[in-house]
Design a protein around this motif. Structure first.
Motif, PDB file in Angstrom:
ATOM      1  N   GLY A  27     -14.230  -6.275   1.842  1.00 12.06           N
ATOM      2  CA  GLY A  27     -15.440  -5.690   2.401  1.00 12.06           C
ATOM      3  C   GLY A  27     -15.203  -4.709   3.538  1.00 12.06           C
ATOM      4  N   ARG A  28     -14.074  -4.830   4.213  1.00 16.56           N
ATOM      5  CA  ARG A  28     -13.823  -3.933   5.343  1.00 16.56           C
ATOM      6  C   ARG A  28     -12.660  -2.994   5.020  1.00 16.56           C
ATOM      7  N   PRO A  29     -12.552  -1.901   5.743  1.00 19.07           N
ATOM      8  CA  PRO A  29     -11.461  -0.955   5.476  1.00 19.07           C
ATOM      9  C   PRO A  29     -10.103  -1.590   5.772  1.00 19.07           C
ATOM     10  N   PRO A  30      -9.069  -1.218   5.019  1.00 14.42           N
ATOM     11  CA  PRO A  30      -7.744  -1.812   5.253  1.00 14.42           C
ATOM     12  C   PRO A  30      -7.153  -1.351   6.578  1.00 14.42           C
ATOM     13  N   LYS A  31      -6.358  -2.219   7.181  1.00 13.49           N
ATOM     14  CA  LYS A  31      -5.683  -1.869   8.428  1.00 13.49           C
ATOM     15  C   LYS A  31      -4.518  -0.918   8.169  1.00 13.49           C
ATOM     16  N   LEU A  32      -3.932  -1.027   7.001  1.00 12.41           N
ATOM     17  CA  LEU A  32      -2.787  -0.193   6.629  1.00 12.41           C
ATOM     18  C   LEU A  32      -3.094   0.556   5.341  1.00 12.41           C
ATOM     19  N   SER A  33      -2.645   1.797   5.256  1.00 14.83           N
ATOM     20  CA  SER A  33      -2.746   2.512   3.986  1.00 14.83           C
ATOM     21  C   SER A  33      -1.709   1.918   3.026  1.00 14.83           C
ATOM     22  N   ASN A  34      -1.856   2.197   1.753  1.00 16.07           N
ATOM     23  CA  ASN A  34      -0.882   1.704   0.777  1.00 16.07           C
ATOM     24  C   ASN A  34       0.522   2.200   1.112  1.00 16.07           C
ATOM     25  N   ARG A  35       0.615   3.456   1.533  1.00 14.72           N
ATOM     26  CA  ARG A  35       1.931   4.011   1.857  1.00 14.72           C
ATOM     27  C   ARG A  35       2.537   3.314   3.074  1.00 14.72           C
ATOM     28  N   GLN A  36       1.749   3.073   4.114  1.00 15.34           N
ATOM     29  CA  GLN A  36       2.254   2.376   5.293  1.00 15.34           C
ATOM     30  C   GLN A  36       2.733   0.975   4.922  1.00 15.34           C
ATOM     31  N   ALA A  37       1.954   0.279   4.119  1.00 15.09           N
ATOM     32  CA  ALA A  37       2.322  -1.076   3.711  1.00 15.09           C
ATOM     33  C   ALA A  37       3.594  -1.055   2.870  1.00 15.09           C
ATOM     34  N   PHE A  38       3.691  -0.093   1.951  1.00 14.25           N
ATOM     35  CA  PHE A  38       4.881  -0.001   1.096  1.00 14.25           C
ATOM     36  C   PHE A  38       6.116   0.334   1.926  1.00 14.25           C
ATOM     37  N   ASN A  39       5.981   1.239   2.884  1.00 20.53           N
ATOM     38  CA  ASN A  39       7.115   1.557   3.761  1.00 20.53           C
ATOM     39  C   ASN A  39       7.543   0.344   4.575  1.00 20.53           C
ATOM     40  N   GLY A  59       2.636  -2.251  11.882  1.00 22.91           N
ATOM     41  CA  GLY A  59       1.484  -3.133  11.980  1.00 22.91           C
ATOM     42  C   GLY A  59       1.901  -4.590  11.999  1.00 22.91           C
ATOM     43  N   SER A  60       0.936  -5.446  11.796  1.00 20.87           N
ATOM     44  CA  SER A  60       1.166  -6.894  11.833  1.00 20.87           C
ATOM     45  C   SER A  60       2.002  -7.342  10.641  1.00 20.87           C
ATOM     46  N   TRP A  61       3.008  -8.167  10.903  1.00 22.70           N
ATOM     47  CA  TRP A  61       3.851  -8.658   9.813  1.00 22.70           C
ATOM     48  C   TRP A  61       3.033  -9.508   8.851  1.00 22.70           C
ATOM     49  N   LYS A  62       2.015 -10.202   9.362  1.00 25.30           N
ATOM     50  CA  LYS A  62       1.178 -11.033   8.495  1.00 25.30           C
ATOM     51  C   LYS A  62       0.386 -10.174   7.508  1.00 25.30           C
ATOM     52  N   THR A  63      -0.126  -9.036   7.978  1.00 24.22           N
ATOM     53  CA  THR A  63      -0.865  -8.125   7.110  1.00 24.22           C
ATOM     54  C   THR A  63       0.051  -7.560   6.037  1.00 24.22           C
ATOM     55  N   VAL A  64       1.244  -7.154   6.441  1.00 21.77           N
ATOM     56  CA  VAL A  64       2.205  -6.585   5.488  1.00 21.77           C
ATOM     57  C   VAL A  64       2.641  -7.645   4.478  1.00 21.77           C
ATOM     58  N   TYR A  65       2.898  -8.861   4.953  1.00 24.38           N
ATOM     59  CA  TYR A  65       3.298  -9.931   4.035  1.00 24.38           C
ATOM     60  C   TYR A  65       2.187 -10.240   3.039  1.00 24.38           C
ATOM     61  N   SER A  66       0.944 -10.274   3.507  1.00 21.30           N
ATOM     62  CA  SER A  66      -0.192 -10.523   2.602  1.00 21.30           C
ATOM     63  C   SER A  66      -0.268  -9.442   1.527  1.00 21.30           C
ATOM     64  N   ARG A  67      -0.108  -8.189   1.941  1.00 20.70           N
ATOM     65  CA  ARG A  67      -0.141  -7.084   0.980  1.00 20.70           C
ATOM     66  C   ARG A  67       1.036  -7.199   0.004  1.00 20.70           C
ATOM     67  N   PHE A  68       2.210  -7.587   0.506  1.00 23.87           N
ATOM     68  CA  PHE A  68       3.378  -7.789  -0.352  1.00 23.87           C
ATOM     69  C   PHE A  68       3.096  -8.827  -1.432  1.00 23.87           C
ATOM     70  N   ARG A  69       2.499  -9.949  -1.041  1.00 28.81           N
ATOM     71  CA  ARG A  69       2.199 -11.015  -2.014  1.00 28.81           C
ATOM     72  C   ARG A  69       1.216 -10.524  -3.076  1.00 28.81           C
ATOM     73  N   VAL A  70       0.187  -9.795  -2.665  1.00 28.39           N
ATOM     74  CA  VAL A  70      -0.802  -9.274  -3.615  1.00 28.39           C
ATOM     75  C   VAL A  70      -0.126  -8.328  -4.608  1.00 28.39           C
ATOM     76  N   LEU A  71       0.703  -7.427  -4.096  1.00 28.02           N
ATOM     77  CA  LEU A  71       1.378  -6.455  -4.958  1.00 28.02           C
ATOM     78  C   LEU A  71       2.397  -7.132  -5.873  1.00 28.02           C
ATOM     79  N   ALA A  72       3.125  -8.104  -5.340  1.00 31.52           N
ATOM     80  CA  ALA A  72       4.117  -8.820  -6.151  1.00 31.52           C
ATOM     81  C   ALA A  72       3.437  -9.619  -7.259  1.00 31.52           C
ATOM     82  N   ASP A  73       2.351 -10.301  -6.922  1.00 19.75           N
ATOM     83  CA  ASP A  73       1.634 -11.100  -7.920  1.00 19.75           C
ATOM     84  C   ASP A  73       1.024 -10.226  -9.009  1.00 19.75           C
ATOM     85  N   ALA A  74       0.693  -8.980  -8.672  1.00 17.99           N
ATOM     86  CA  ALA A  74       0.114  -8.050  -9.646  1.00 17.99           C
ATOM     87  C   ALA A  74       1.189  -7.379 -10.510  1.00 17.99           C
TER      88      ALA A  74
END
Length: 123
Positions: A27-39, A59-74
């Motif tokens: 529902g809210r805008p992401p804290k990191l862009s896809n490119r920032q998270a991937f980097n 950014g926050s390691w927790k945010t990056v780790y969460s994004r990593f899990r979502v991308l890995a699971d997909a």
């Protein structure tokens, strides 16, 4: 063209894979862009550091780790690396000796006489 940091993806590589990322759907805008998270994920994977040691610029390691899990699971990483396979980064290729088996004769070890080759003198 911006010059990427050592562990970051180039502009040309990003253009090739940008469309593979799923849209962010909370529902809210992401804290990191896809490119920032991937980097950030690349930094962790290439440096071998723990998630908590992620530099603050990502950014926050927790945010990056969460994004990593979502991308890995997909299954996104396999798609990304297949898209970029013609441009491998051979700087970080290594073989781990714990996963390679070599026959004992290939190690240069001295041959030991077999116990069964010794015969007892007959009486």
């Amino acid at each position: 063209m911006t010059i990427p940091k050592r562990y970051e993806i180039t502009d040309e590589q990003w253009q090739r894979i940008e469309s593979l990322f799923p849209p962010y759907c909370t529902g809210r805008p992401p804290k990191l862009s896809n490119r920032q998270a991937f980097n950030a994920i690349l930094w962790i994977l290439k440096s071998g550091a723990a998630w908590r040691d992620l530099p603050e610029r990502y950014g926050s390691w927790k945010t990056v780790y969460s994004r990593f899990r979502v991308l890995a699971d997909a299954g996104l990483f396999e798609k990304l690396f297949r898209q970029l396979i013609d441009d491998p980064d051979l700087e970080n290729v290594s073989l781990d000796s714990t996963s390679i088996r070599v026959h004992q004769k290939a190690t240069g070890a001295k041959k030991m006489p077999a116990a069964s080759s010794k015969t007892k003198p007959s009486v």
